[in-house]
Design a protein around this motif. Structure first.
Motif, PDB file in Angstrom:
ATOM      1  N   GLN A  11       0.844  -1.189   0.000  1.00 22.30           N
ATOM      2  CA  GLN A  11       0.000   0.000   0.000  1.00 22.30           C
ATOM      3  C   GLN A  11       0.883   1.244   0.000  1.00 22.30           C
ATOM      4  O   GLN A  11       1.903   1.297   0.666  1.00 22.30           O
ATOM      5  N   VAL A  12       0.456   2.252  -0.752  1.00 23.02           N
ATOM      6  CA  VAL A  12       1.215   3.491  -0.857  1.00 23.02           C
ATOM      7  C   VAL A  12       0.893   4.406   0.307  1.00 23.02           C
ATOM      8  O   VAL A  12      -0.264   4.517   0.721  1.00 23.02           O
ATOM      9  N   GLN A  13       1.901   5.061   0.809  1.00 22.76           N
ATOM     10  CA  GLN A  13       1.718   6.103   1.815  1.00 22.76           C
ATOM     11  C   GLN A  13       2.236   7.421   1.276  1.00 22.76           C
ATOM     12  O   GLN A  13       3.280   7.464   0.620  1.00 22.76           O
ATOM     13  N   LEU A  14       1.493   8.498   1.544  1.00 23.21           N
ATOM     14  CA  LEU A  14       1.908   9.842   1.175  1.00 23.21           C
ATOM     15  C   LEU A  14       2.193  10.603   2.458  1.00 23.21           C
ATOM     16  O   LEU A  14       1.326  10.698   3.329  1.00 23.21           O
ATOM     17  N   VAL A  15       3.385  11.155   2.547  1.00 29.22           N
ATOM     18  CA  VAL A  15       3.773  11.887   3.753  1.00 29.22           C
ATOM     19  C   VAL A  15       4.077  13.329   3.370  1.00 29.22           C
ATOM     20  O   VAL A  15       4.995  13.593   2.589  1.00 29.22           O
ATOM     21  N   GLU A  16       3.285  14.249   3.934  1.00 25.25           N
ATOM     22  CA  GLU A  16       3.448  15.668   3.645  1.00 25.25           C
ATOM     23  C   GLU A  16       4.340  16.325   4.684  1.00 25.25           C
ATOM     24  O   GLU A  16       4.403  15.895   5.835  1.00 25.25           O
ATOM     25  N   SER A  17       4.980  17.405   4.276  1.00 23.48           N
ATOM     26  CA  SER A  17       5.764  18.221   5.195  1.00 23.48           C
ATOM     27  C   SER A  17       5.826  19.642   4.669  1.00 23.48           C
ATOM     28  O   SER A  17       5.517  19.888   3.497  1.00 23.48           O
ATOM     29  N   GLY A  18       6.212  20.568   5.543  1.00 19.97           N
ATOM     30  CA  GLY A  18       6.437  21.938   5.105  1.00 19.97           C
ATOM     31  C   GLY A  18       5.386  22.944   5.524  1.00 19.97           C
ATOM     32  O   GLY A  18       5.534  24.136   5.266  1.00 19.97           O
ATOM     33  N   GLY A  19       4.315  22.484   6.147  1.00 22.01           N
ATOM     34  CA  GLY A  19       3.310  23.438   6.599  1.00 22.01           C
ATOM     35  C   GLY A  19       3.806  24.254   7.776  1.00 22.01           C
ATOM     36  O   GLY A  19       4.897  24.020   8.301  1.00 22.01           O
ATOM     37  N   GLY A  20       3.002  25.232   8.183  1.00 18.53           N
ATOM     38  CA  GLY A  20       3.383  26.046   9.322  1.00 18.53           C
ATOM     39  C   GLY A  20       2.645  27.352   9.352  1.00 18.53           C
ATOM     40  O   GLY A  20       1.635  27.543   8.662  1.00 18.53           O
ATOM     41  N   LEU A  21       3.157  28.256  10.178  1.00 20.71           N
ATOM     42  CA  LEU A  21       2.570  29.587  10.358  1.00 20.71           C
ATOM     43  C   LEU A  21       3.441  30.607   9.651  1.00 20.71           C
ATOM     44  O   LEU A  21       4.669  30.621   9.817  1.00 20.71           O
ATOM     45  N   VAL A  22       2.810  31.463   8.855  1.00 19.33           N
ATOM     46  CA  VAL A  22       3.543  32.480   8.118  1.00 19.33           C
ATOM     47  C   VAL A  22       2.701  33.747   8.060  1.00 19.33           C
ATOM     48  O   VAL A  22       1.465  33.684   8.110  1.00 19.33           O
ATOM     49  N   GLY A  76       6.221   2.920  -0.621  1.00 24.38           N
ATOM     50  CA  GLY A  76       5.463   1.673  -0.600  1.00 24.38           C
ATOM     51  C   GLY A  76       5.634   0.913  -1.895  1.00 24.38           C
ATOM     52  O   GLY A  76       6.473   1.256  -2.721  1.00 24.38           O
ATOM     53  N   GLY A  77       4.841  -0.102  -2.086  1.00 26.94           N
ATOM     54  CA  GLY A  77       4.947  -0.915  -3.274  1.00 26.94           C
ATOM     55  C   GLY A  77       3.971  -0.499  -4.349  1.00 26.94           C
ATOM     56  O   GLY A  77       2.760  -0.596  -4.165  1.00 26.94           O
ATOM     57  N   PHE A  78       4.477  -0.009  -5.452  1.00 28.25           N
ATOM     58  CA  PHE A  78       3.624   0.394  -6.556  1.00 28.25           C
ATOM     59  C   PHE A  78       4.432   0.371  -7.841  1.00 28.25           C
ATOM     60  O   PHE A  78       5.664   0.389  -7.832  1.00 28.25           O
ATOM     61  N   TYR A 128      -3.760  21.347   4.097  1.00 28.47           N
ATOM     62  CA  TYR A 128      -3.419  20.999   2.721  1.00 28.47           C
ATOM     63  C   TYR A 128      -3.147  19.489   2.645  1.00 28.47           C
ATOM     64  O   TYR A 128      -2.358  18.947   3.417  1.00 28.47           O
ATOM     65  N   TYR A 129      -3.828  18.859   1.681  1.00 30.00           N
ATOM     66  CA  TYR A 129      -3.724  17.421   1.497  1.00 30.00           C
ATOM     67  C   TYR A 129      -3.073  17.097   0.154  1.00 30.00           C
ATOM     68  O   TYR A 129      -3.458  17.654  -0.868  1.00 30.00           O
ATOM     69  N   CYS A 130      -2.150  16.184   0.188  1.00 26.14           N
ATOM     70  CA  CYS A 130      -1.540  15.658  -1.024  1.00 26.14           C
ATOM     71  C   CYS A 130      -2.366  14.462  -1.503  1.00 26.14           C
ATOM     72  O   CYS A 130      -2.931  13.725  -0.682  1.00 26.14           O
ATOM     73  N   CYS A 131      -2.439  14.282  -2.804  1.00 24.79           N
ATOM     74  CA  CYS A 131      -3.128  13.110  -3.337  1.00 24.79           C
ATOM     75  C   CYS A 131      -2.364  12.593  -4.543  1.00 24.79           C
ATOM     76  O   CYS A 131      -1.616  13.322  -5.180  1.00 24.79           O
ATOM     77  N   ALA A 132      -2.565  11.313  -4.812  1.00 28.70           N
ATOM     78  CA  ALA A 132      -1.888  10.689  -5.950  1.00 28.70           C
ATOM     79  C   ALA A 132      -2.753   9.587  -6.523  1.00 28.70           C
ATOM     80  O   ALA A 132      -3.472   8.899  -5.800  1.00 28.70           O
ATOM     81  N   ASN A 133      -2.661   9.443  -7.825  1.00 28.20           N
ATOM     82  CA  ASN A 133      -3.314   8.340  -8.529  1.00 28.20           C
ATOM     83  C   ASN A 133      -2.236   7.287  -8.792  1.00 28.20           C
ATOM     84  O   ASN A 133      -1.252   7.582  -9.476  1.00 28.20           O
ATOM     85  N   VAL A 134      -2.431   6.087  -8.244  1.00 29.06           N
ATOM     86  CA  VAL A 134      -1.356   5.099  -8.198  1.00 29.06           C
ATOM     87  C   VAL A 134      -1.685   3.864  -9.023  1.00 29.06           C
ATOM     88  O   VAL A 134      -2.796   3.329  -8.926  1.00 29.06           O
ATOM     89  N   GLY A 145      -6.727   5.886  -5.878  1.00 28.34           N
ATOM     90  CA  GLY A 145      -6.358   7.189  -5.350  1.00 28.34           C
ATOM     91  C   GLY A 145      -5.917   7.079  -3.911  1.00 28.34           C
ATOM     92  O   GLY A 145      -6.489   6.305  -3.142  1.00 28.34           O
ATOM     93  N   VAL A 146      -4.902   7.839  -3.548  1.00 31.55           N
ATOM     94  CA  VAL A 146      -4.352   7.808  -2.195  1.00 31.55           C
ATOM     95  C   VAL A 146      -4.240   9.241  -1.682  1.00 31.55           C
ATOM     96  O   VAL A 146      -3.887  10.157  -2.438  1.00 31.55           O
ATOM     97  N   TRP A 147      -4.536   9.426  -0.394  1.00 33.14           N
ATOM     98  CA  TRP A 147      -4.452  10.743   0.241  1.00 33.14           C
ATOM     99  C   TRP A 147      -3.401  10.736   1.342  1.00 33.14           C
ATOM    100  O   TRP A 147      -3.209   9.728   2.030  1.00 33.14           O
ATOM    101  N   GLY A 148      -2.762  11.886   1.520  1.00 34.11           N
ATOM    102  CA  GLY A 148      -1.895  12.077   2.659  1.00 34.11           C
ATOM    103  C   GLY A 148      -2.703  12.464   3.882  1.00 34.11           C
ATOM    104  O   GLY A 148      -3.927  12.625   3.814  1.00 34.11           O
ATOM    105  N   GLN A 149      -1.997  12.645   5.006  1.00 33.49           N
ATOM    106  CA  GLN A 149      -2.682  12.928   6.270  1.00 33.49           C
ATOM    107  C   GLN A 149      -3.000  14.406   6.441  1.00 33.49           C
ATOM    108  O   GLN A 149      -3.785  14.762   7.321  1.00 33.49           O
TER     109      GLN A 149
END
Length: 120
Positions: free
Chosen positions: A1-12, A26-28, A93-99, A108-112
């Motif tokens: 199963q694919v995992q999407l891991v987001e980073s970079g958010g914050g307060l600006v 993951g495996g794809f 903000y959510y990341c998504c991908a078509n795998v 379709g897969v979504w990040g957290q």
């Protein structure tokens, strides 16, 4: 199963910049289209930007000229460069991908999600 891991958010502060990253693991067989959506409190999730495997992009009207989506297919990573940020860009903000999986299944897969907060 694919995992999407987001980073970079914050307060600006308004007018500032942030860069979001989303890495797939993951495996794809292949990652097809990738994209970013956002959801503000009390609102529906909305498209921000998408990018195809060939690099074609689509942007929501309110972010055109301020946000740039890009991808590094070798790293299975998609980025969202956000400039001239406004308080109304505040959202999760959510990341998504078509795998494509090795068994030819497409899903379709979504990040957290990652929080972006823009102060005025």
């Amino acid at each position: 199963q694919v995992q999407l891991v987001e980073s970079g958010g914050g307060l600006v502060q308004a007018g500032g910049s942030l860069r979001l990253s989303c890495a797939a693991s993951g495996g794809f067989f292949r990652i097809n289209d990738m994209g970013w959506y956002r959801q503000a409190p009390g609102k529906q999730r909305e498209l921000v930007a998408t990018i195809t495997i060939g690099g074609s992009t689509i942007y929501e009207d309110s972010v055109k000229g301020r946000f740039t989506i890009s991808r590094d297919s070798a790293k299975n990573t998609v980025y969202l460069e956000m400039n001239s940020l406004k308080p109304e860009d505040t959202a999760v903000y959510y990341c998504c991908a078509n795998v494509n999986y090795y068994n030819n299944r497409v899903s379709g897969v979504w990040g957290q999600g990652t929080q972006v907060t823009v102060s005025s």
